[in-house]
Design a protein around this motif. Structure first.
Motif, PDB file in Angstrom:
ATOM      1  N   VAL A 286       0.829  -1.206   0.000  1.00 61.46           N
ATOM      2  CA  VAL A 286       0.000   0.000   0.000  1.00 61.46           C
ATOM      3  C   VAL A 286       0.868   1.263   0.000  1.00 61.46           C
ATOM      4  N   GLY A 287       1.885   1.271  -0.848  1.00 60.55           N
ATOM      5  CA  GLY A 287       2.723   2.451  -1.015  1.00 60.55           C
ATOM      6  C   GLY A 287       3.768   2.684   0.059  1.00 60.55           C
ATOM      7  N   VAL A 288       3.866   1.806   1.049  1.00 62.20           N
ATOM      8  CA  VAL A 288       4.877   1.950   2.102  1.00 62.20           C
ATOM      9  C   VAL A 288       5.862   0.785   1.986  1.00 62.20           C
ATOM     10  N   THR A 289       7.146   1.102   2.042  1.00 65.38           N
ATOM     11  CA  THR A 289       8.183   0.075   1.965  1.00 65.38           C
ATOM     12  C   THR A 289       8.753  -0.187   3.348  1.00 65.38           C
ATOM     13  N   ALA A 290       8.845  -1.479   3.696  1.00 64.16           N
ATOM     14  CA  ALA A 290       9.490  -1.893   4.944  1.00 64.16           C
ATOM     15  C   ALA A 290      10.846  -2.489   4.571  1.00 64.16           C
ATOM     16  N   SER A 291      11.911  -1.944   5.161  1.00 63.68           N
ATOM     17  CA  SER A 291      13.264  -2.434   4.898  1.00 63.68           C
ATOM     18  C   SER A 291      13.754  -3.179   6.134  1.00 63.68           C
ATOM     19  N   PHE A 292      14.089  -4.453   5.965  1.00 60.10           N
ATOM     20  CA  PHE A 292      14.516  -5.325   7.054  1.00 60.10           C
ATOM     21  C   PHE A 292      16.032  -5.445   7.040  1.00 60.10           C
ATOM     22  N   THR A 293      16.671  -5.173   8.187  1.00 66.03           N
ATOM     23  CA  THR A 293      18.125  -5.301   8.308  1.00 66.03           C
ATOM     24  C   THR A 293      18.470  -5.865   9.685  1.00 66.03           C
ATOM     25  N   SER A 294      19.675  -6.394   9.794  1.00 68.48           N
ATOM     26  CA  SER A 294      20.179  -6.859  11.083  1.00 68.48           C
ATOM     27  C   SER A 294      21.696  -6.731  11.054  1.00 68.48           C
ATOM     28  N   ALA A 295      22.252  -6.134  12.103  1.00 73.03           N
ATOM     29  CA  ALA A 295      23.696  -5.933  12.147  1.00 73.03           C
ATOM     30  C   ALA A 295      24.446  -7.244  12.297  1.00 73.03           C
ATOM     31  N   THR A 296      23.854  -8.199  13.004  1.00 70.54           N
ATOM     32  CA  THR A 296      24.586  -9.433  13.302  1.00 70.54           C
ATOM     33  C   THR A 296      23.881 -10.695  12.851  1.00 70.54           C
ATOM     34  N   GLY A 297      22.587 -10.623  12.571  1.00 67.85           N
ATOM     35  CA  GLY A 297      21.818 -11.837  12.309  1.00 67.85           C
ATOM     36  C   GLY A 297      21.995 -12.414  10.927  1.00 67.85           C
ATOM     37  N   GLU A 298      21.580 -13.648  10.767  1.00 65.21           N
ATOM     38  CA  GLU A 298      21.619 -14.365   9.505  1.00 65.21           C
ATOM     39  C   GLU A 298      20.197 -14.706   9.097  1.00 65.21           C
ATOM     40  N   PHE A 299      19.331 -13.713   9.017  1.00 63.85           N
ATOM     41  CA  PHE A 299      17.916 -13.934   8.740  1.00 63.85           C
ATOM     42  C   PHE A 299      17.694 -14.351   7.282  1.00 63.85           C
ATOM     43  N   GLN A 300      16.718 -15.252   7.099  1.00 65.88           N
ATOM     44  CA  GLN A 300      16.356 -15.724   5.774  1.00 65.88           C
ATOM     45  C   GLN A 300      14.872 -16.068   5.753  1.00 65.88           C
ATOM     46  N   VAL A 301      14.216 -15.815   4.618  1.00 62.29           N
ATOM     47  CA  VAL A 301      12.816 -16.173   4.460  1.00 62.29           C
ATOM     48  C   VAL A 301      12.751 -17.664   4.124  1.00 62.29           C
ATOM     49  N   GLN A 302      11.982 -18.418   4.932  1.00 61.50           N
ATOM     50  CA  GLN A 302      11.918 -19.866   4.755  1.00 61.50           C
ATOM     51  C   GLN A 302      10.497 -20.377   4.889  1.00 61.50           C
ATOM     52  N   ASP A 303      10.244 -21.519   4.241  1.00 58.33           N
ATOM     53  CA  ASP A 303       8.968 -22.222   4.410  1.00 58.33           C
ATOM     54  C   ASP A 303       9.040 -22.971   5.735  1.00 58.33           C
ATOM     55  N   THR A 304       8.132 -22.667   6.645  1.00 58.16           N
ATOM     56  CA  THR A 304       8.142 -23.301   7.973  1.00 58.16           C
ATOM     57  C   THR A 304       6.852 -24.077   8.223  1.00 58.16           C
ATOM     58  N   THR A 305       6.218 -24.551   7.149  1.00 57.74           N
ATOM     59  CA  THR A 305       4.965 -25.286   7.259  1.00 57.74           C
ATOM     60  C   THR A 305       5.132 -26.484   8.196  1.00 57.74           C
ATOM     61  N   GLY A 306       4.282 -26.572   9.198  1.00 55.84           N
ATOM     62  CA  GLY A 306       4.314 -27.678  10.148  1.00 55.84           C
ATOM     63  C   GLY A 306       5.269 -27.490  11.302  1.00 55.84           C
ATOM     64  N   LEU A 307       6.159 -26.515  11.192  1.00 51.58           N
ATOM     65  CA  LEU A 307       7.118 -26.257  12.270  1.00 51.58           C
ATOM     66  C   LEU A 307       6.698 -25.087  13.144  1.00 51.58           C
ATOM     67  N   LEU A 308       6.138 -24.072  12.523  1.00 50.11           N
ATOM     68  CA  LEU A 308       5.732 -22.863  13.244  1.00 50.11           C
ATOM     69  C   LEU A 308       4.256 -22.591  12.965  1.00 50.11           C
ATOM     70  N   PRO A 309       3.621 -21.739  13.755  1.00 47.13           N
ATOM     71  CA  PRO A 309       2.199 -21.438  13.534  1.00 47.13           C
ATOM     72  C   PRO A 309       1.940 -20.705  12.215  1.00 47.13           C
ATOM     73  N   PHE A 310       2.975 -20.181  11.550  1.00 46.98           N
ATOM     74  CA  PHE A 310       2.816 -19.513  10.262  1.00 46.98           C
ATOM     75  C   PHE A 310       3.681 -20.248   9.243  1.00 46.98           C
ATOM     76  N   ASN A 311       3.217 -20.307   7.991  1.00 49.44           N
ATOM     77  CA  ASN A 311       3.856 -21.151   6.983  1.00 49.44           C
ATOM     78  C   ASN A 311       5.127 -20.577   6.381  1.00 49.44           C
ATOM     79  N   THR A 312       5.245 -19.248   6.350  1.00 50.86           N
ATOM     80  CA  THR A 312       6.456 -18.609   5.830  1.00 50.86           C
ATOM     81  C   THR A 312       6.985 -17.677   6.900  1.00 50.86           C
ATOM     82  N   ALA A 313       8.284 -17.764   7.151  1.00 52.55           N
ATOM     83  CA  ALA A 313       8.868 -16.973   8.245  1.00 52.55           C
ATOM     84  C   ALA A 313      10.150 -16.304   7.814  1.00 52.55           C
ATOM     85  N   LEU A 314      10.415 -15.160   8.434  1.00 54.15           N
ATOM     86  CA  LEU A 314      11.740 -14.553   8.374  1.00 54.15           C
ATOM     87  C   LEU A 314      12.443 -15.066   9.615  1.00 54.15           C
TER      88      LEU A 314
END
Length: 196
Positions: free
Chosen positions: A42-70
């Motif tokens: 809706v016209g707003v951009t969210a920029s995700f960063t982390s100084a130390t983390g190794e974040f990745q978007v992954q399919d977490t179906t069956g592991l977490l309450p949500f199917n896709t996670a950062l």
């Protein structure tokens, strides 16, 4: 004619105040992406960063309450995640989360806005999933924000988040708009009475 113009102006003012939109920064289309990551809604951009983390978007179906996670792949450290918004965000921010704690200790998830406002939510064990404590953080903002930092309480456990949603604040019409609307309605009614 003047009263009709006042009526139209007041309706426009009321609808303008109610035009805030809900938005969702969805992760589904970014599978495998790492930080930095930008998602627009809706016209707003969210920029995700982390100084130390190794974040990745992954399919977490069956592991977490949500199917896709950062998800922070650095499982044994609480690496903060920063989110910067291209325009001020107000209302309520909703973030589903899970704490990746192998020992199921008491964990919590904290959101800190650039305004200094914070929200801490206790993680709850979900027996339907992979025994990862989690929950949903509903952060009702008391002022518009431009950035948010997410972190967990356990220095030895990382966390994951699902899609981030923003809900607009309830709109209360300003007194001026209400007076304009009332004046327009009274004027139109009196004009109709004079004609008949």
């Amino acid at each position: 004619m003047l009263f009709r113009a006042l009526f139209v102006a007041s309706v426009a003012a009321l609808s303008l105040g109610a035009s805030a939109h809900a938005s969702t920064f969805a992760l589904e289309n970014f599978s495998g992406a790492t930080l930095p990551l930008t998602i627009t809604s809706v016209g707003v951009t969210a920029s995700f960063t982390s100084a130390t983390g190794e974040f990745q978007v992954q399919d977490t179906t069956g592991l977490l309450p949500f199917n896709t996670a950062l998800l922070d792949n650095n499982f044994f450290a609480n690496d903060p995640l920063n989110i910067a918004f291209s325009a001020p965000v107000s209302g309520t921010i909703v973030i589903p989360f899970a704490i990746l704690d192998l020992f199921s200790t008491t964990d919590s998830f904290t959101l800190t806005a650039n305004t200094g406002q914070t929200l801490t939510v206790a993680a709850v064990l979900d027996s339907l999933n992979f025994a990862e404590p989690g929950g949903v953080a509903q952060f009702a903002l008391n002022a518009p924000i431009t950035s948010l930092t997410l972190s967990g309480s356990n220095p030895n456990a990382s966390f994951a988040i699902g899609d981030i949603s923003t809900l607009p604040a309830a709109v209360t019409p300003e007194p001026t708009s209400i007076v304009l609307l009332a004046t327009g309605l009274v004027g139109m009614a009196s004009r109709r009475l004079r004609r008949s």
